[in-house]
Design a protein around this motif. Sequence first.
Motif, PDB file in Angstrom:
ATOM      1  N   ALA A  19     -31.802  -3.105  10.689  1.00  0.00           N
ATOM      2  CA  ALA A  19     -30.393  -2.920  10.356  1.00  0.00           C
ATOM      3  C   ALA A  19     -29.744  -4.276  10.123  1.00  0.00           C
ATOM      4  N   LEU A  20     -28.518  -4.254   9.597  1.00  0.00           N
ATOM      5  CA  LEU A  20     -27.843  -5.497   9.235  1.00  0.00           C
ATOM      6  C   LEU A  20     -27.087  -6.113  10.384  1.00  0.00           C
ATOM      7  N   THR A  21     -26.465  -5.279  11.223  1.00  0.00           N
ATOM      8  CA  THR A  21     -25.590  -5.775  12.276  1.00  0.00           C
ATOM      9  C   THR A  21     -25.250  -4.622  13.204  1.00  0.00           C
ATOM     10  N   HIS A  22     -24.273  -4.775  14.038  1.00  0.00           N
ATOM     11  CA  HIS A  22     -23.652  -3.733  14.850  1.00  0.00           C
ATOM     12  C   HIS A  22     -22.145  -3.811  14.566  1.00  0.00           C
ATOM     13  N   SER A  24     -21.947   0.703  13.896  1.00  0.00           N
ATOM     14  CA  SER A  24     -22.475   1.597  12.868  1.00  0.00           C
ATOM     15  C   SER A  24     -21.929   1.314  11.478  1.00  0.00           C
ATOM     16  N   ASN A  27     -23.166  -1.165   8.708  1.00  0.00           N
ATOM     17  CA  ASN A  27     -24.457  -0.850   8.110  1.00  0.00           C
ATOM     18  C   ASN A  27     -24.316   0.173   6.988  1.00  0.00           C
ATOM     19  N   ASP A 186     -28.968   3.831  11.460  1.00  0.00           N
ATOM     20  CA  ASP A 186     -28.065   2.742  11.092  1.00  0.00           C
ATOM     21  C   ASP A 186     -28.295   1.471  11.889  1.00  0.00           C
ATOM     22  N   GLU A 187     -28.665   1.589  13.161  1.00  0.00           N
ATOM     23  CA  GLU A 187     -28.805   0.424  14.045  1.00  0.00           C
ATOM     24  C   GLU A 187     -29.618   0.833  15.259  1.00  0.00           C
ATOM     25  N   ASN A 195     -32.601  -6.078  15.552  1.00  0.00           N
ATOM     26  CA  ASN A 195     -32.061  -4.768  15.190  1.00  0.00           C
ATOM     27  C   ASN A 195     -33.076  -3.929  14.395  1.00  0.00           C
ATOM     28  N   THR A 220     -34.758  -4.495   5.139  1.00  0.00           N
ATOM     29  CA  THR A 220     -33.438  -4.283   5.733  1.00  0.00           C
ATOM     30  C   THR A 220     -32.735  -3.164   4.956  1.00  0.00           C
ATOM     31  N   HIS A 221     -31.523  -2.834   5.391  1.00  0.00           N
ATOM     32  CA  HIS A 221     -30.735  -1.871   4.623  1.00  0.00           C
ATOM     33  C   HIS A 221     -30.488  -2.358   3.196  1.00  0.00           C
ATOM     34  N   ARG A 274     -30.969 -10.059  13.320  1.00  0.00           N
ATOM     35  CA  ARG A 274     -30.023  -9.121  12.721  1.00  0.00           C
ATOM     36  C   ARG A 274     -29.277  -8.392  13.833  1.00  0.00           C
TER      37      ARG A 274
END
Length: 294
Positions: A19-22, A24, A27, A186-187, A195, A220-221, A274
């Motif tokens: 995932a990219l980050t936190h 939800s 993402n 998503d995460e 992540n 990644t996403h 991530r």
Amino acid sequence: MSIAFTLSKQGVLFDQFYALTHTSEPNYIGVVGGDFFGAFNDAFYHIPENISTVVDLLEAKNISWASYQENMPYDGFTGFSYTQTNYLNNQGQYTYYERKHNGLISFDSVANVTDRALRIRNFNDFANDLKANDIPQWNFITPNLVNDAHDTTIDFAADWLNFWLVPLLEDPNFNSNRTIILLTFDETETFSINNRIYTLALGNGVPKELRGTTDSTFYTHYSALSTVEANWGLGALGRGDTNTTLNNVFQFVANATGWKNNGISGNSSDIPLRRAQHVRHQPRRRAHLRRPGP
């Protein structure tokens, strides 16, 4: 036998998908927009109308598209959430739909354009489109807050996948010989580690010789976006989808389209961190389906 094991035998497991980050919502925004534009929580975001998304790329190539959001009350709904009768126990009300899991609606270039907004639909529309053999070429499908495991458990979500997705795999109106279905989340729930999320490519478009295998390429996403771009020759948004560290195309699509990935795979130290540290919102995982096959 678990549904994850059963499905993995039919597709390719991506065991280094991140995932990219936190939390939800960033993402969801990132996977359709190539960036999460500074979003760092699950607030009510409006991304300005001059910001393009995957929709602009798809429409430029006349690729049909839709997003199906379970329990969204009506087509093009832009509200923050929707509460209705609790169908699990018929007691009181329950919020099954939340905007934060609907990435495209955060973009005013979609939400403020009537024809585009009306392509963001609910699962009743999905059932009708399926029966009519009118499922668009690109789809983003999000289950509600209980079926995606957010408010329940992974076992609950697995039961839902067994009920909802498995029969669709046998339906040629959904799963044609060119269909790719990306089942992902998503995460991760733990903010203190990188992540990495469970992700599986399914569908009759997955080469037969790869079914039941594992691909350890770093994805990644943004890879979901760049894979769609490579698949149809869409060009790019020029954001994370062109970041050569983060935009690896799914390898079997890269092979078919001549795309060159960056070679990062396995547990390489080149895999970037991530994760982000914010005030937590009690996340659990959301399952999406994306169907980029023509």
